[in-house]
Each structure stands twice: as C-alpha cells, then as structure tokens.
Design an enzyme around this catalytic site. Structure first.
Site, PDB file in Angstrom:
ATOM      1  N   HIS A 175       0.564   0.743 -13.338  1.00 31.10           N
ATOM      2  CA  HIS A 175       1.333  -0.431 -13.774  1.00 31.10           C
ATOM      3  C   HIS A 175       2.810  -0.043 -13.790  1.00 31.10           C
ATOM      4  CE1 HIS A 175       1.970  -4.241 -15.785  1.00 31.10           C
ATOM      5  NE2 HIS A 175       2.825  -3.619 -16.569  1.00 31.10           N
ATOM      6  N   ASP A 222      -4.449  -4.249 -18.451  1.00 31.65           N
ATOM      7  CA  ASP A 222      -3.471  -3.221 -18.844  1.00 31.65           C
ATOM      8  C   ASP A 222      -3.698  -2.639 -20.236  1.00 31.65           C
ATOM      9  OD1 ASP A 222      -2.199  -3.706 -16.392  1.00 31.65           O
ATOM     10  OD2 ASP A 222      -0.956  -5.280 -17.268  1.00 31.65           O
ATOM     11  N   ASN A 230      -5.702   2.562 -12.681  1.00 32.09           N
ATOM     12  CA  ASN A 230      -4.714   1.596 -12.181  1.00 32.09           C
ATOM     13  C   ASN A 230      -3.319   2.138 -12.451  1.00 32.09           C
ATOM     14  OD1 ASN A 230      -3.671  -1.000 -11.293  1.00 32.09           O
ATOM     15  ND2 ASN A 230      -3.276  -1.468 -13.445  1.00 32.09           N
ATOM     16  N   GLY A 284       0.789  -1.224   0.000  1.00 33.53           N
ATOM     17  CA  GLY A 284       0.000   0.000   0.000  1.00 33.53           C
ATOM     18  C   GLY A 284       0.823   1.277   0.000  1.00 33.53           C
ATOM     19  N   SER A 285       2.041   1.221  -0.545  1.00 35.26           N
ATOM     20  CA  SER A 285       2.840   2.456  -0.555  1.00 35.26           C
ATOM     21  C   SER A 285       2.229   3.491  -1.510  1.00 35.26           C
ATOM     22  CB  SER A 285       4.306   2.172  -0.892  1.00 35.26           C
ATOM     23  OG  SER A 285       4.443   1.720  -2.204  1.00 35.26           O
TER      24      SER A 285
HETATM   25  C1  GRF Z   1       3.232  -1.217  -7.615  1.00 35.14           C
HETATM   26  O1  GRF Z   1       4.454  -1.453  -8.222  1.00 35.14           O
HETATM   27  C2  GRF Z   1       2.147  -1.098  -8.654  1.00 35.14           C
HETATM   28  O2  GRF Z   1       2.589  -0.579  -9.870  1.00 35.14           O
HETATM   29  C3  GRF Z   1       1.705  -2.519  -8.855  1.00 35.14           C
HETATM   30  O3  GRF Z   1       1.794  -3.113  -7.579  1.00 35.14           O
HETATM   31  C4  GRF Z   1       2.760  -2.417  -6.786  1.00 35.14           C
HETATM   32  C5  GRF Z   1       2.043  -2.026  -5.536  1.00 35.14           C
HETATM   33  O4  GRF Z   1       2.882  -1.525  -4.559  1.00 35.14           O
HETATM   34  N1  GRF Z   1       0.397  -2.573  -9.466  1.00 35.14           N
HETATM   35  P1  GRF Z   1       2.239  -0.841  -3.271  1.00 35.14           P
HETATM   36  O5  GRF Z   1       1.285  -1.850  -2.636  1.00 35.14           O
HETATM   37  O6  GRF Z   1       1.526   0.403  -3.684  1.00 35.14           O
HETATM   38  O7  GRF Z   1       3.413  -0.572  -2.366  1.00 35.14           O
END
Ligand code: GRF
Length: 200
Positions: A113, A154, A111, A16-17
């Site tokens: 990616h 995607d 989303n 969830g960063s």
């Molecule tokens: C990110 O790299 C995002 O692009 C992908 O999953 C990862 C999620 O990281 N879909 P976080 O949970 O937001 O830290």
C-alpha cells in the site's frame, strides 16, 4: 529448509512495476521462490505483457465473467490450486480478493500500500487518492507498507514499512513517484523476509 521453490502468484491490474521489481529481485538475490502465475482483472495491461514475455502463465479473471461472487471465488481458487501456489502477492491489484480466497490463504497473501498504514488506508484509498489525502493532511512524511491481507481493506498485520519525505512543493503525482520508487526496494525486501519465515 524446504527443498521445493516457493510458488508465487502475482495479482495485478496495471503497470506492474512492483511485479517487475520482485521478478528481478528473486533472480538477483537468488531467493528460493519463483513466480508461476500472473492473475489480472484486465486481459491487456503491462503487467500481463511482462508475464507473457517472461513465460509466466497468465490468467484473466474478473467478477463479470461469473454469475455470482461465489463462482468467481471458486474459479480463482481453482487457478491457484492448479498451480500449487504457496503465496499470493498483490502488486497493484485493484480489486478486493474474495473472502473465500482470503480464508483459504490465511496469512499467505501479502499486499503493498502506498502510504504508512494504518493511516491513509481503507476503501477508496488507492492510487492518486492516497497521495492527495497525505498532502491535504499536511503530513511531513509518507511511505509504503507491506502487510498481510485479511477480510478488511488494508487492515492486515504490517510486515514492513519504509518512509519517504513529503516536500513543500509536492503534488500528488510527484509524491506518488517518490513513494513508488521506494516500493520497488521495500516489496522485494519484505518478501524476502516473509519467505525466510515460511521456508525455515
Ligand atoms: C503501487 O503504488 C501500489 O502500492 C498500489 O498500486 C500501485 C501499483 O503500481 N497498490 P505497479 O502496477 O506495481 O506499477
């Protein structure tokens, strides 16, 4: 200009960063939007912890709780409608959003990616696999893409991209960390622009 704050649902599966980056950006940039729901396929994960700590409603929802995909989609729609959600933000959500939900929220699901779509996207292209593929292909740059979600993985309209360099000594993990750092500014910026379009 709409008066009510745009109501966001964050869907997530892990750390969830990006969720945190968006949460802080909404405050710092004083955007007219708020996160009111965090939905996850995992009951326990850092993203859900962050939501609970910040008083955001959490919902644990997975296909396994239901007899059919239709029932799962219906339950998901009910949660979203109960909270009057305007926009769904997929921030590290590692599941496919059911087609019924995508149809009900056409052009209202975004989303992120971790690559420069349309390259290195599609089924199986998630997490470290993406960065391994980028390195195997000998790319000199990678980055992240924020896009609309449609029924295909995607493939929705690209809203914003940001590039990072691929360096000679990169491992998939090192590249992943560089891309993730880039995501933390790209996602809030893309969301801000997207919200401006919705609220005008
Ligand atoms: C990110 O790299 C995002 O692009 C992908 O999953 C990862 C999620 O990281 N879909 P976080 O949970 O937001 O830290």
């Amino acid at each position: 200009m709409s008066i009510h704050k745009t109501r966001l649902a964050i869907f997530c599966s892990g750390t969830g960063s990006n969720f945190q980056a968006i949460f802080h950006a909404l405050k710092n940039k004083q955007l007219n939007a708020e996160i009111v729901l965090c939905l996850s396929n995992r009951a326990q994960c850092l993203a859900m912890d962050f939501a609970r700590l910040n008083g955001i409603e959490t919902v644990h929802l997975t296909e396994k709780q239901f007899d059919s995909l239709d029932d799962f989609a219906a339950a998901m729609l009910e949660c979203i409608r109960k909270q009057s959600i305007d926009i769904i933000v997929l921030a590290g959500y590692m599941r496919k959003v059911p087609d019924d939900v995508v149809a009900a929220f056409k052009d209202r699901i975004i989303n992120i990616h971790p690559a420069l779509l349309p390259k290195f996207g599609g089924e199986g292209m998630y997490g470290i696999h993406v960065h391994s593929a980028v390195l195997r292909a000998g790319e000199t740059e990678s980055g992240a893409t924020v896009h609309l979600v449609n029924e295909e993985y995607d493939k929705g309209k690209i809203l914003m991209q940001r590039k990072v360099a691929v360096l000679p000594d990169d491992t998939p993990e090192i590249l992943a960390a560089r891309v993730l750092e880039c995501e933390h500014t790209l996602f809030p910026d893309a969301l801000e622009k997207f919200l401006a379009g919705h609220q005008s």
